[in-house]
Design a protein around this motif. Structure first.
Motif, PDB file in Angstrom:
ATOM      1  N   ILE A 484      39.231 -22.585  61.154  1.00  0.00           N
ATOM      2  CA  ILE A 484      38.103 -22.787  60.239  1.00  0.00           C
ATOM      3  C   ILE A 484      37.075 -21.667  60.352  1.00  0.00           C
ATOM      4  CG2 ILE A 484      36.186 -24.328  59.668  1.00  0.00           C
ATOM      5  CD1 ILE A 484      38.009 -26.671  60.334  1.00  0.00           C
ATOM      6  N   PRO A 485      36.531 -21.351  61.542  1.00  0.00           N
ATOM      7  CA  PRO A 485      35.569 -20.237  61.594  1.00  0.00           C
ATOM      8  C   PRO A 485      36.180 -18.894  61.222  1.00  0.00           C
ATOM      9  CG  PRO A 485      36.110 -21.024  63.811  1.00  0.00           C
ATOM     10  CD  PRO A 485      36.665 -22.009  62.849  1.00  0.00           C
ATOM     11  N   THR A 490      36.750 -14.574  56.772  1.00  0.00           N
ATOM     12  CA  THR A 490      37.678 -13.697  56.071  1.00  0.00           C
ATOM     13  C   THR A 490      37.937 -14.092  54.625  1.00  0.00           C
ATOM     14  OG1 THR A 490      39.551 -14.979  56.943  1.00  0.00           O
ATOM     15  CG2 THR A 490      38.847 -13.048  58.208  1.00  0.00           C
ATOM     16  N   SER A 491      38.119 -15.381  54.346  1.00  0.00           N
ATOM     17  CA  SER A 491      38.474 -15.802  52.985  1.00  0.00           C
ATOM     18  C   SER A 491      38.019 -17.233  52.747  1.00  0.00           C
ATOM     19  CB  SER A 491      39.986 -15.688  52.761  1.00  0.00           C
ATOM     20  OG  SER A 491      40.347 -16.220  51.500  1.00  0.00           O
ATOM     21  N   LYS A 492      37.013 -17.386  51.909  1.00  0.00           N
ATOM     22  CA  LYS A 492      36.498 -18.721  51.598  1.00  0.00           C
ATOM     23  C   LYS A 492      37.526 -19.536  50.812  1.00  0.00           C
ATOM     24  CE  LYS A 492      32.312 -17.808  53.252  1.00  0.00           C
ATOM     25  NZ  LYS A 492      32.489 -16.382  53.594  1.00  0.00           N
ATOM     26  N   ILE A 493      38.303 -18.878  49.965  1.00  0.00           N
ATOM     27  CA  ILE A 493      39.293 -19.608  49.166  1.00  0.00           C
ATOM     28  C   ILE A 493      40.381 -20.172  50.074  1.00  0.00           C
ATOM     29  CG2 ILE A 493      41.115 -19.329  47.445  1.00  0.00           C
ATOM     30  CD1 ILE A 493      39.317 -17.475  45.920  1.00  0.00           C
ATOM     31  N   GLU A 494      40.852 -19.379  51.032  1.00  0.00           N
ATOM     32  CA  GLU A 494      41.873 -19.878  51.955  1.00  0.00           C
ATOM     33  C   GLU A 494      41.306 -20.980  52.847  1.00  0.00           C
ATOM     34  OE1 GLU A 494      43.420 -16.397  53.926  1.00  0.00           O
ATOM     35  OE2 GLU A 494      45.108 -16.345  52.530  1.00  0.00           O
ATOM     36  N   LEU A 495      40.031 -20.880  53.192  1.00  0.00           N
ATOM     37  CA  LEU A 495      39.392 -21.965  53.938  1.00  0.00           C
ATOM     38  C   LEU A 495      39.381 -23.245  53.112  1.00  0.00           C
ATOM     39  CD1 LEU A 495      37.748 -23.118  56.289  1.00  0.00           C
ATOM     40  CD2 LEU A 495      35.691 -22.169  55.219  1.00  0.00           C
ATOM     41  N   ALA A 496      39.086 -23.119  51.824  1.00  0.00           N
ATOM     42  CA  ALA A 496      39.085 -24.301  50.956  1.00  0.00           C
ATOM     43  C   ALA A 496      40.484 -24.920  50.897  1.00  0.00           C
ATOM     44  CB  ALA A 496      38.612 -23.912  49.554  1.00  0.00           C
ATOM     45  N   ILE A 497      41.525 -24.083  50.828  1.00  0.00           N
ATOM     46  CA  ILE A 497      42.896 -24.602  50.821  1.00  0.00           C
ATOM     47  C   ILE A 497      43.178 -25.353  52.112  1.00  0.00           C
ATOM     48  CG2 ILE A 497      45.328 -23.936  50.835  1.00  0.00           C
ATOM     49  CD1 ILE A 497      44.594 -21.595  49.025  1.00  0.00           C
TER      50      ILE A 497
END
Length: 701
Positions: A484-485, A490-497
């Protein structure tokens, strides 16, 4: 010096180049130089003078005949592809590999044994079926698999998915029968017919496994190995972390020694926690103490194995030690009778004869089997590629699909449930020196020995010990919360996924959660194509580079030329946005950015161009940079043709630069080059387009 399409020197380009050359002269000694002198190319010139398509001498019928022609060479290649063991077994270096494979196989076998028993609990079937699932598929994978290091067999996530499906199709409520102790049937109490329930659940698990195998095998034949790419790494890690939560919650009742109903479907985690909490007063203290002791011991073993993996010849087999110790303790102290501790129970000796699955159960399991098939393959191929990259060999994703499909399909006739690769066992197999799947074969023989000869020994094994084994083996999955951190940075979109996959799978269950996660991942792709970054480009002096004038101060626009760049393809979903952004950018740039105006002067002693003060000028040319575009559809093509026509009506020419040959083929298929659009308006590079636009503007003025 650059030239136009007629082979004449372009004075505008010459003046710029002569001015820019001294700036780059200082680096000439240290950097390789890139110089080229050629005419300005457009697509019409390229098609007529430079590129000519190869003529195919074979007809469709000839190609079909070649494809279906059988030869000894093609038969041998097909056999080697379908049975990868034929490629390495004949040349197996016995002296170099055999000892390492034997040690690795025995080490993996002693881990596979307790995990098979434990993961059968997750699959909601009797423990012996976990042993069957740890033997037959491993044996088959030796012949059909392409990975040398993965350990095939039971796996927590797949077992949990199977368990949820099995409990849904065969819940406890279906198997309550009146007690025989009632009088005249009036005061009879319902009791659970465990034997009938387990039989039904095994039938469901076996049919599900058969269907999973068929799907994987057919996908492999159709070369669908690419389907795993739709389960992106953040999605898989979020999903498996959620699965770990499900597993831990499902094992709490065994750890505490309480009896609760097993739930399936959405909100399973909440219902299970509520059920355990409502029975917390019935906790069996002896069960809890033994379970916690096993957890501590297993955790210490794993920590020691990790810290001293380079010094230990083989990892400490914590799981088998726990199984042997707790089984002995349970047998010696009669834990089941004296302390009411739940144990594994009857383990039949020997292998079962093959049985045809109950195919009447198929209709309710089709969608579930697709999810299990894809998740199982995704787990397996990701592990296989990881080890292949580390050890310098390749794996065939399509053959892996075929191998897993055959393992599941053929094994299901011997009463197994669906399998895939296990990360923990694969790490054991690799770290103990395993070189080939001979190690996996020997590990399966260890399980076979237990099933055939000494399975009854493990009947007193406490279920709390198996729960401890399952929980400790999930520690690696819980460490994925560290993603998560890292993803935040690095990538907010991948975090959302990741978060959507985790939350949806925890709350909705693994089946619906996976569906929601995949749908959300696809939506992020659509979002990225519908929200591309657009820019007006300018040339960086002394280079052939064109960069965003808003982002780089060195990038300067040419007089009257707007170079529009959008990092996406053009199709029905974003064509309107592309056109809107193009017009918006041009309007903004006319009032917010200055452009350099170059005048041509007679040759003097310096032979250099005179740079005048920057001045705002009207736009006469728009260049569409299609370098990032990979495809265009009919809607996008019509939108671009309309834009070209609208700009032509106000005496602004629109040209296109940076088209790939594939994209040009699509434009030809769409009959793009007709009416107001001609091949002369398409250029291979942005700089070609700039020179042509400047030449045309100079000629008009």
């Amino acid at each position: 010096m650059e030239m136009n399409s007629y082979g004449e020197t372009d004075p505008l380009a010459a003046s710029v180049m002569e001015r820019e050359e001294p700036a780059a002269q200082g680096e000439a000694d240290s950097q390789p130089m890139y110089r080229i002198e050629r005419p300005v190319y457009d697509e019409a010139f390229i098609r007529s003078q430079l590129l000519h398509r190869k003529k195919t001498s074979t007809t469709l019928r000839q190609r079909q005949a070649h494809w279906f022609r059988c030869s000894s060479k093609k038969a041998k290649a097909a056999a080697f592809s379908f049975l990868p063991i034929l490629t390495w077994l004949p040349s197996y270096p016995v002296k170099q590999y055999l000892f390492s494979d034997v040690v690795s196989g025995l080490s993996t076998g002693v881990v596979q044994l307790p995990q098979g028993l434990a993961y059968a609990m997750l699959a909601a079937v009797p423990p012996v079926y976990g042993l069957y699932s740890s033997f037959y598929p491993v044996l088959l994978y030796t012949f059909f698999g392409t990975s040398r290091h993965v350990s095939v067999g039971t796996f927590a996530v797949i077992s949990l998915m199977i368990g949820a499906i099995v409990v849904r199709e065969a819940p406890d409520a279906m198997f309550y029968v009146p007690s025989a102790n009632g009088t005249n049937g009036t005061n009879a109490t319902a009791v659970l017919d465990v034997e009938a329930r387990d039989l039904k659940r095994v039938q469901v698990a076996v049919v599900l496994t058969t269907l999973v195998g068929i799907i994987q095998f057919v996908f492999g034949l159709l070369r669908f190995g690419f389907v795993a790419i739709y389960l992106t790494e953040p999605l898989v890690r979020g999903f498996t972390t959620a699965a770990a939560v499900h597993v831990v919650v499902s094992q709490l009742k065994y750890l505490l020694g309480v009896k609760t109903q097993r739930f399936s479907g959405p909100l399973t985690v909440i219902y299970s926690l509520k059920a355990v909490g409502s029975h917390i007063t019935n906790t069996n203290v002896s069960t809890v103490m033994l379970g916690l002791a096993c957890i501590v011991f297993l955790y210490v073993c794993k920590d020691l194995n990790e810290r001293f993996k380079k010094k230990l010849p083989i990892p400490i087999p914590g799981e088998i030690i726990v199984v042997i110790a707790t089984t002995s303790l349970s047998y010696g102290m009669s834990l089941s009778h004296d302390y009411q501790m739940d144990v594994v129970g009857k383990i039949p000796t020997g292998l079962l004869p093959p049985v045809t699955p109950e195919f009447s159960l198929l209709p309710n399991l089709i969608t579930d089997s697709i999810a299990v098939a894809i998740v199982g393959f995704s787990m397996g191929i990701s592990l296989a590629k990881t080890f292949a990259l580390k050890h310098g060999y390749s794996v065939d994703s399509n053959q892996e699909l075929i191998a897993l499909g055959l393992c599941n399909f053929l094994s299901s006739f011997f009463q197994t449930f669906a399998i895939t690769c296990s990360m923990s066992r694969s790490l054991v197999q690799e770290s103990t020196g395993g070189k080939t799947q001979i190690a996996g074969l020997l590990g399966s023989l260890v399980v076979l020995l237990v099933v055939v000869a000494i399975g009854f020994v493990f009947q007193p094994l406490p279920q709390t010990a198996l729960a401890a084994i399952i929980m400790v083996n999930l520690l690696g999955m819980f460490k994925q919360f560290r993603d998560i951190p890292a993803l935040w940075r690095t990538s907010k979109i991948e975090l959302a996924i990741w978060l959507v996959a985790f939350v949806a799978s925890v709350l909705l269950g693994l089946d619906y959660g996976l569906l929601v996660a995949v749908a959300f991942a696809i939506l992020t792709v659509i979002y990225r194509t519908q929200s591309p970054k657009s820019a007006i480009l300018g040339r960086v002096a002394g280079t052939g580079l064109y960069c965003d004038v808003d982002e780089y101060e060195e990038a300067t626009e040419y007089e009257g030329i707007k170079i529009f760049h959008s990092n996406s393809s053009i199709y029905f979903a974003n064509s309107d946005l592309y056109v809107y952004t193009l017009k918006e950018k041009n309007e903004q740039q006319e009032v917010t950015h200055e452009v350099l105006s170059y005048d041509i002067v007679p040759e003097g002693p310096s032979d250099e161009a005179i740079f005048l003060e920057p001045s705002l000028t009207a736009v006469h040319s728009v260049i569409l940079d299609w370098t990032p575009a990979t495809f265009i559809d009919s809607v996008g093509a019509k939108a671009i043709k309309q834009v070209i026509k609208e700009y032509a009506d106000v005496d602004v020419q629109v040209v296109i630069a940076g088209c790939s040959r594939c994209l040009l083929n699509e434009l030809d298929s769409l009959q793009f080059f007709s009416g107001v659009v001609t091949p002369e308006m398409v250029f291979p590079t942005v700089h070609d387009a700039v020179l042509r636009c400047r030449r045309k503007s100079a000629a008009c003025s």
